[in-house]
Design an enzyme around this catalytic site. Structure first.
Site, PDB file in Angstrom:
ATOM      1  N   ASP A 111       8.416 -11.475  36.223  1.00  0.00           N
ATOM      2  CA  ASP A 111       7.258 -12.367  36.092  1.00  0.00           C
ATOM      3  C   ASP A 111       6.076 -11.493  36.798  1.00  0.00           C
ATOM      4  O   ASP A 111       6.143 -10.741  37.543  1.00  0.00           O
ATOM      5  CB  ASP A 111       7.477 -13.713  36.886  1.00  0.00           C
ATOM      6  N   ASP A 128       7.385 -16.724  28.746  1.00  0.00           N
ATOM      7  CA  ASP A 128       7.368 -18.200  28.975  1.00  0.00           C
ATOM      8  C   ASP A 128       6.209 -18.702  28.046  1.00  0.00           C
ATOM      9  O   ASP A 128       6.281 -19.921  28.136  1.00  0.00           O
ATOM     10  CB  ASP A 128       6.964 -18.232  30.578  1.00  0.00           C
TER      11      ASP A 128
END
Length: 157
Positions: A111, A128
């Site tokens: 991330d 995402d």
């Protein structure tokens, strides 16, 4: 059906490669940038959304891969579902498989997008965003279908 499948493969490949290139950049080069609203900051998520189930970190990749395989088998047996929802399905598979590859490659999902203006928000990635867009498209399509069915029932009565 064939045209949609080819388009789906092209979209999948492009999105998957973009996501993996971005993640490679963050894991191999220092791309961290602090901004007033959003920062680029490398982080690894060993769980799922908001790090839930991180205690299953070692097994999540197998659980998630099994779910993707089950979804693929379902689509093989229900081709009409793919035909109707090919775009969001493609987005779900691209984002989901890219995140699963992270678990095998890096031990966790890579991330790097960190929203911190007004409130602390989760760190997330391009995959995402793709997955959330897929869910939004599915919801939109379901609402449109529900409205059409409702209008059809109203016209019959």
């Amino acid at each position: 059906m064939r045209k949609k499948l080819v388009l789906s493969i092209i979209i999948f490949t492009i999105l998957f490669i973009i996501d993996q290139v971005l993640k490679y950049g963050f894991t191999h080069f220092n791309l961290n940038i602090d901004g007033p609203y959003m920062s680029l900051q490398l982080a690894y998520n060993y769980g799922v959304a908001f790090s839930m189930f991180s205690f299953l970190a070692e097994y999540l990749k197998y659980i998630q891969l099994s779910m993707v395989i089950a979804g693929f088998i379902y689509l093989l047996k229900n081709k009409e579902v793919f035909t109707e929802y090919y775009l969001p399905i493609t987005l779900l598979f691209a984002g989901g498989l890219s995140n699963i590859l992270d678990r095998f490659t890096y031990g966790g999902v890579v991330d790097y997008l960190y929203w911190h203006y007004g409130f602390e928000f989760a760190i997330f990635n391009f995959a995402d965003i793709i997955i959330n867009c897929a869910v939004a498209i599915i919801i939109f399509m379901q609402i449109k279908q529900w409205q059409a069915e409702r209008k059809e029932k109203k016209n019959k009565s």
